[in-house]
Design a protein around this motif. Structure first.
Motif, PDB file in Angstrom:
ATOM      1  N   UNK A  95       0.862  -1.162   0.000  1.00 49.14           N
ATOM      2  CA  UNK A  95       0.000   0.000   0.000  1.00 49.14           C
ATOM      3  C   UNK A  95       0.908   1.224   0.000  1.00 49.14           C
ATOM      4  N   UNK A  96       0.850   2.023  -1.060  1.00 43.64           N
ATOM      5  CA  UNK A  96       1.663   3.234  -1.140  1.00 43.64           C
ATOM      6  C   UNK A  96       0.826   4.425  -0.727  1.00 43.64           C
ATOM      7  N   UNK A  97       1.361   5.227   0.149  1.00 48.90           N
ATOM      8  CA  UNK A  97       0.688   6.442   0.585  1.00 48.90           C
ATOM      9  C   UNK A  97       1.380   7.630  -0.052  1.00 48.90           C
ATOM     10  N   UNK A  98       0.607   8.672  -0.270  1.00 44.50           N
ATOM     11  CA  UNK A  98       1.187   9.904  -0.803  1.00 44.50           C
ATOM     12  C   UNK A  98       2.133  10.484   0.238  1.00 44.50           C
ATOM     13  N   UNK A  99       3.258  11.066  -0.187  1.00 44.78           N
ATOM     14  CA  UNK A  99       4.167  11.716   0.769  1.00 44.78           C
ATOM     15  C   UNK A  99       3.430  12.824   1.509  1.00 44.78           C
ATOM     16  N   UNK A 100       3.670  12.915   2.802  1.00 42.44           N
ATOM     17  CA  UNK A 100       3.019  13.917   3.641  1.00 42.44           C
ATOM     18  C   UNK A 100       4.012  14.993   4.037  1.00 42.44           C
ATOM     19  N   UNK A 101       3.550  16.224   4.101  1.00 36.32           N
ATOM     20  CA  UNK A 101       4.381  17.347   4.522  1.00 36.32           C
ATOM     21  C   UNK A 101       3.899  17.790   5.898  1.00 36.32           C
ATOM     22  N   UNK A 102       4.811  17.810   6.849  1.00 38.70           N
ATOM     23  CA  UNK A 102       4.476  18.251   8.197  1.00 38.70           C
ATOM     24  C   UNK A 102       4.533  19.768   8.229  1.00 38.70           C
ATOM     25  N   UNK A 103       3.381  20.395   8.481  1.00 45.56           N
ATOM     26  CA  UNK A 103       3.284  21.852   8.461  1.00 45.56           C
ATOM     27  C   UNK A 103       3.337  22.467   9.855  1.00 45.56           C
ATOM     28  N   UNK A 104       2.991  21.710  10.863  1.00 47.15           N
ATOM     29  CA  UNK A 104       3.063  22.204  12.237  1.00 47.15           C
ATOM     30  C   UNK A 104       2.217  23.433  12.504  1.00 47.15           C
ATOM     31  N   UNK A 105       1.108  23.597  11.800  1.00 44.98           N
ATOM     32  CA  UNK A 105       0.227  24.728  12.039  1.00 44.98           C
ATOM     33  C   UNK A 105       0.582  25.988  11.289  1.00 44.98           C
ATOM     34  N   UNK A 106       1.494  25.920  10.341  1.00 42.94           N
ATOM     35  CA  UNK A 106       1.896  27.126   9.607  1.00 42.94           C
ATOM     36  C   UNK A 106       0.896  27.511   8.513  1.00 42.94           C
ATOM     37  N   UNK A 107      -0.044  26.620   8.202  1.00 38.97           N
ATOM     38  CA  UNK A 107      -1.068  26.901   7.190  1.00 38.97           C
ATOM     39  C   UNK A 107      -2.428  26.898   7.876  1.00 38.97           C
ATOM     40  N   UNK A 108      -3.185  27.979   7.711  1.00 36.87           N
ATOM     41  CA  UNK A 108      -4.518  28.083   8.292  1.00 36.87           C
ATOM     42  C   UNK A 108      -5.555  27.528   7.326  1.00 36.87           C
ATOM     43  N   UNK A 109      -6.668  27.019   7.854  1.00 34.52           N
ATOM     44  CA  UNK A 109      -7.734  26.502   7.003  1.00 34.52           C
ATOM     45  C   UNK A 109      -9.088  26.986   7.509  1.00 34.52           C
ATOM     46  N   UNK A 110     -10.062  26.905   6.630  1.00 35.41           N
ATOM     47  CA  UNK A 110     -11.463  27.150   6.948  1.00 35.41           C
ATOM     48  C   UNK A 110     -12.215  25.907   6.503  1.00 35.41           C
ATOM     49  N   UNK A 111     -13.061  25.372   7.376  1.00 38.61           N
ATOM     50  CA  UNK A 111     -13.891  24.223   7.026  1.00 38.61           C
ATOM     51  C   UNK A 111     -15.347  24.654   7.110  1.00 38.61           C
ATOM     52  N   UNK A 112     -16.088  24.406   6.027  1.00 43.55           N
ATOM     53  CA  UNK A 112     -17.521  24.703   5.999  1.00 43.55           C
ATOM     54  C   UNK A 112     -18.292  23.397   6.096  1.00 43.55           C
ATOM     55  N   UNK A 113     -19.111  23.291   7.135  1.00 45.00           N
ATOM     56  CA  UNK A 113     -19.928  22.109   7.320  1.00 45.00           C
ATOM     57  C   UNK A 113     -21.189  22.212   6.480  1.00 45.00           C
ATOM     58  N   UNK A 114     -21.863  21.092   6.277  1.00 40.58           N
ATOM     59  CA  UNK A 114     -23.074  21.075   5.457  1.00 40.58           C
ATOM     60  C   UNK A 114     -24.182  21.954   6.028  1.00 40.58           C
ATOM     61  N   UNK A 115     -24.193  22.166   7.356  1.00 42.87           N
ATOM     62  CA  UNK A 115     -25.220  23.008   7.979  1.00 42.87           C
ATOM     63  C   UNK A 115     -24.867  24.496   7.915  1.00 42.87           C
ATOM     64  N   UNK A 116     -23.761  24.842   7.253  1.00 41.56           N
ATOM     65  CA  UNK A 116     -23.360  26.241   7.098  1.00 41.56           C
ATOM     66  C   UNK A 116     -22.365  26.717   8.150  1.00 41.56           C
ATOM     67  N   UNK A 117     -22.186  25.960   9.228  1.00 37.50           N
ATOM     68  CA  UNK A 117     -21.237  26.340  10.274  1.00 37.50           C
ATOM     69  C   UNK A 117     -19.822  26.341   9.713  1.00 37.50           C
ATOM     70  N   UNK A 118     -18.996  27.255  10.204  1.00 38.61           N
ATOM     71  CA  UNK A 118     -17.612  27.350   9.748  1.00 38.61           C
ATOM     72  C   UNK A 118     -16.657  27.156  10.924  1.00 38.61           C
TER      73      UNK A 118
END
Length: 135
Positions: free
Chosen positions: A10-33
């Motif tokens: 089973x080959x996995x894609x190489x992962x990059x450890x960011x340690x929190x240096x990249x911020x994200x926004x997640x939008x849930x199906x109910x509209x919550x962010x």
């Protein structure tokens, strides 16, 4: 009972450890962010750092900037893990097009070359019963 001697790789894609240096926004199906930090990232998914975990299996839209592009894709949440400061929640991309995946891969490579982020190598998993009889 017969023992299997076939090796499954089973080959996995190489992962990059960011340690929190990249911020994200997640939008849930109910509209919550939700806002948070990316802990790890690959072309198949990543690991979010959250205050409270999301339910396993829910679909969200993740949005974040990597390099000179913005990734905006549907993702499926996987089983969360408790961490010392909140939770680490893995996700896998659900609808990342091939062109978006190529762009993400190129930006992850640039990020690796220009920062102290650590690349975690692909992992090879071997599932096989030991065919050698015990002595």
């Amino acid at each position: 009972m017969a023992r299997s001697t076939q090796h499954e790789k089973v080959n996995r894609a190489p992962r990059v450890k960011l340690g929190g240096s990249v911020l994200f926004l997640a939008r849930l199906e109910n509209g919550r962010q939700l806002r948070g930090k990316l802990h790890q990232l690959s072309t198949t998914g990543g690991l979010l750092q959250l205050e409270k975990p999301l339910d396993e299996g829910i679909k969200v839209e993740v949005i974040f900037h990597v390099g000179n592009s913005t990734v905006r894709s549907k993702a499926k949440m996987l089983f969360p893990m408790w961490a010392t400061q909140g939770y680490l929640q893995p996700f896998e991309f659900d609808e990342l097009s091939e062109s978006e995946r190529s762009c993400l891969q190129a930006n992850l490579q640039k990020l690796l070359k220009g920062s102290p982020a650590i690349a975690l190598p692909s992992v090879e998993v071997v599932n096989a019963a030991d065919p050698t009889p015990a002595s």
